[in-house]
Design a protein around this motif. Structure first.
Motif, PDB file in Angstrom:
ATOM      1  N   ILE A  74       0.841  -1.202   0.000  1.00  0.00           N
ATOM      2  CA  ILE A  74       0.000   0.000   0.000  1.00  0.00           C
ATOM      3  C   ILE A  74       0.874   1.248   0.000  1.00  0.00           C
ATOM      4  O   ILE A  74       0.597   2.224  -0.710  1.00  0.00           O
ATOM      5  N   THR A  75       1.956   1.216   0.792  1.00  0.00           N
ATOM      6  CA  THR A  75       2.884   2.356   0.845  1.00  0.00           C
ATOM      7  C   THR A  75       3.482   2.637  -0.533  1.00  0.00           C
ATOM      8  O   THR A  75       3.529   3.788  -0.982  1.00  0.00           O
ATOM      9  N   VAL A  76       3.921   1.580  -1.215  1.00  0.00           N
ATOM     10  CA  VAL A  76       4.587   1.730  -2.512  1.00  0.00           C
ATOM     11  C   VAL A  76       3.591   2.057  -3.622  1.00  0.00           C
ATOM     12  O   VAL A  76       3.790   3.006  -4.396  1.00  0.00           O
ATOM     13  N   LEU A  77       2.508   1.299  -3.705  1.00  0.00           N
ATOM     14  CA  LEU A  77       1.578   1.440  -4.828  1.00  0.00           C
ATOM     15  C   LEU A  77       0.729   2.708  -4.746  1.00  0.00           C
ATOM     16  O   LEU A  77       0.363   3.282  -5.777  1.00  0.00           O
ATOM     17  N   PHE A  78       0.419   3.158  -3.521  1.00  0.00           N
ATOM     18  CA  PHE A  78      -0.435   4.338  -3.372  1.00  0.00           C
ATOM     19  C   PHE A  78       0.333   5.560  -2.867  1.00  0.00           C
ATOM     20  O   PHE A  78      -0.266   6.611  -2.631  1.00  0.00           O
ATOM     21  N   ASN A  79       1.665   5.396  -2.667  1.00  0.00           N
ATOM     22  CA  ASN A  79       2.518   6.504  -2.249  1.00  0.00           C
ATOM     23  C   ASN A  79       2.001   7.154  -0.960  1.00  0.00           C
ATOM     24  O   ASN A  79       1.810   8.365  -0.878  1.00  0.00           O
ATOM     25  N   LEU A  80       1.779   6.337   0.056  1.00  0.00           N
ATOM     26  CA  LEU A  80       1.237   6.801   1.328  1.00  0.00           C
ATOM     27  C   LEU A  80       2.287   6.676   2.431  1.00  0.00           C
ATOM     28  O   LEU A  80       3.227   5.890   2.321  1.00  0.00           O
ATOM     29  N   PRO A  81       2.110   7.434   3.520  1.00  0.00           N
ATOM     30  CA  PRO A  81       3.006   7.257   4.668  1.00  0.00           C
ATOM     31  C   PRO A  81       2.881   5.843   5.240  1.00  0.00           C
ATOM     32  O   PRO A  81       1.798   5.242   5.203  1.00  0.00           O
ATOM     33  N   VAL A  82       3.975   5.329   5.790  1.00  0.00           N
ATOM     34  CA  VAL A  82       3.988   3.969   6.336  1.00  0.00           C
ATOM     35  C   VAL A  82       2.955   3.815   7.448  1.00  0.00           C
ATOM     36  O   VAL A  82       2.246   2.806   7.520  1.00  0.00           O
ATOM     37  N   TYR A  83       2.855   4.820   8.310  1.00  0.00           N
ATOM     38  CA  TYR A  83       1.918   4.756   9.438  1.00  0.00           C
ATOM     39  C   TYR A  83       0.475   4.646   8.941  1.00  0.00           C
ATOM     40  O   TYR A  83      -0.327   3.866   9.475  1.00  0.00           O
ATOM     41  N   TYR A  84       0.149   5.411   7.930  1.00  0.00           N
ATOM     42  CA  TYR A  84      -1.202   5.370   7.354  1.00  0.00           C
ATOM     43  C   TYR A  84      -1.461   4.009   6.705  1.00  0.00           C
ATOM     44  O   TYR A  84      -2.541   3.424   6.850  1.00  0.00           O
ATOM     45  N   SER A  85      -0.470   3.488   5.994  1.00  0.00           N
ATOM     46  CA  SER A  85      -0.605   2.180   5.361  1.00  0.00           C
ATOM     47  C   SER A  85      -0.804   1.085   6.401  1.00  0.00           C
ATOM     48  O   SER A  85      -1.597   0.154   6.193  1.00  0.00           O
ATOM     49  N   LEU A  86      -0.083   1.191   7.518  1.00  0.00           N
ATOM     50  CA  LEU A  86      -0.241   0.217   8.597  1.00  0.00           C
ATOM     51  C   LEU A  86      -1.651   0.285   9.174  1.00  0.00           C
ATOM     52  O   LEU A  86      -2.279  -0.746   9.432  1.00  0.00           O
ATOM     53  N   PHE A  87      -2.148   1.505   9.355  1.00  0.00           N
ATOM     54  CA  PHE A  87      -3.493   1.694   9.888  1.00  0.00           C
ATOM     55  C   PHE A  87      -4.536   1.064   8.961  1.00  0.00           C
ATOM     56  O   PHE A  87      -5.440   0.345   9.413  1.00  0.00           O
ATOM     57  N   ILE A  88      -4.412   1.316   7.674  1.00  0.00           N
ATOM     58  CA  ILE A  88      -5.339   0.741   6.686  1.00  0.00           C
ATOM     59  C   ILE A  88      -5.282  -0.784   6.722  1.00  0.00           C
ATOM     60  O   ILE A  88      -6.313  -1.461   6.721  1.00  0.00           O
TER      61      ILE A  88
END
Length: 230
Positions: A74-88
């Motif tokens: 999610i972090t790589v494919l959607f270019n999101l912060p790691v913390y946000y990706s972990l939450f999702i």
């Protein structure tokens, strides 16, 4: 044996695929042009789960490994912060586990199946995957039709922000949820406490959603207040 593995892999992939779409729908991600990303995420998680559970026989490591892989993707494919990706990822895993456990327990109470049969019989496991997938699709359609979901501010969903006081509750939820998901994995394979795990998952999931909703609403209101006062 090869056919058994292929059927199990396919239905597991379908379940994880629709679960991924539900998760991203909860966070208001557009589906159009993103389907290939959902397929990549689902395929990688299914492969990891299958390899650990059916090849290496290390089922207890499946959920943490899948969770980490989803967070990275999610972090790589959607270019999101790691913390946000972990939450999702954690919210998505809790939703998926909650629905799958509910289907398993309903089948057990109705005398149609049981955890032992699901673990050893491809027909029973495939039916659980398919029923869970159908329920997930129905919930996803409803969520998207009603336009439910979160719209977190990305600059407030980073590791640095996560340790601040107003994000501490969400950080605590992430830690507790990951522990609960691991307990879920252990209980499924070794302990006969499925009903208690379902109740624990349900309570944790809805508490997490409520706190996230309140926190999300607060951040958005603060943003609009700042814009209004300019």
């Amino acid at each position: 044996m090869l056919v058994y593995s292929a059927v199990k892999f396919f239905f597991s992939f379908v379940e994880l695929g629709v679960a991924t779409i539900l998760t991203m729908s909860l966070f208001r991600f557009p589906l159009k042009y993103n389907y290939y990303k959902f397929i990549i995420i689902s395929l990688v998680m299914t492969s990891i789960s299958f390899y650990l559970r059916d090849v290496l026989l290390l089922s207890n490591y499946a959920i943490p490994s899948m969770l980490i892989s989803e967070m990275i993707l999610i972090t790589v494919l959607f270019n999101l912060p790691v913390y946000y990706s972990l939450f999702i990822s954690v919210i998505g895993f809790m939703a998926g586990a909650l629905m799958e456990y509910a289907v398993i327990i309903a089948g057990d109470l109705l005398g149609l199946t049981n955890p032992e049969l699901i673990a050893t019989n491809v027909v029973h496991s495939s039916l659980i995957y398919m029923i869970t997938s159908i329920i997930t699709i129905m919930i996803t359609i409803y969520i998207r039709y009603r336009k439910f979901g979160f719209m977190f501010l990305l600059n407030k969903m980073t590791m640095r922000e996560g340790i601040k006081r107003y994000n501490f509750a969400i950080s605590a939820i992430l830690v507790m949820a990951m522990c609960l998901l691991q307990v879920t994995s252990l209980s499924y394979n070794k302990l006969n406490i499925h009903s208690y795990v379902l109740i624990g998952l349900a309570i944790s999931f809805f508490v997490a959603l409520y706190i996230s909703y309140k926190h999300n609403k607060k951040l958005i209101n603060e943003k609009y207040e700042r814009m209004k006062n300019r």
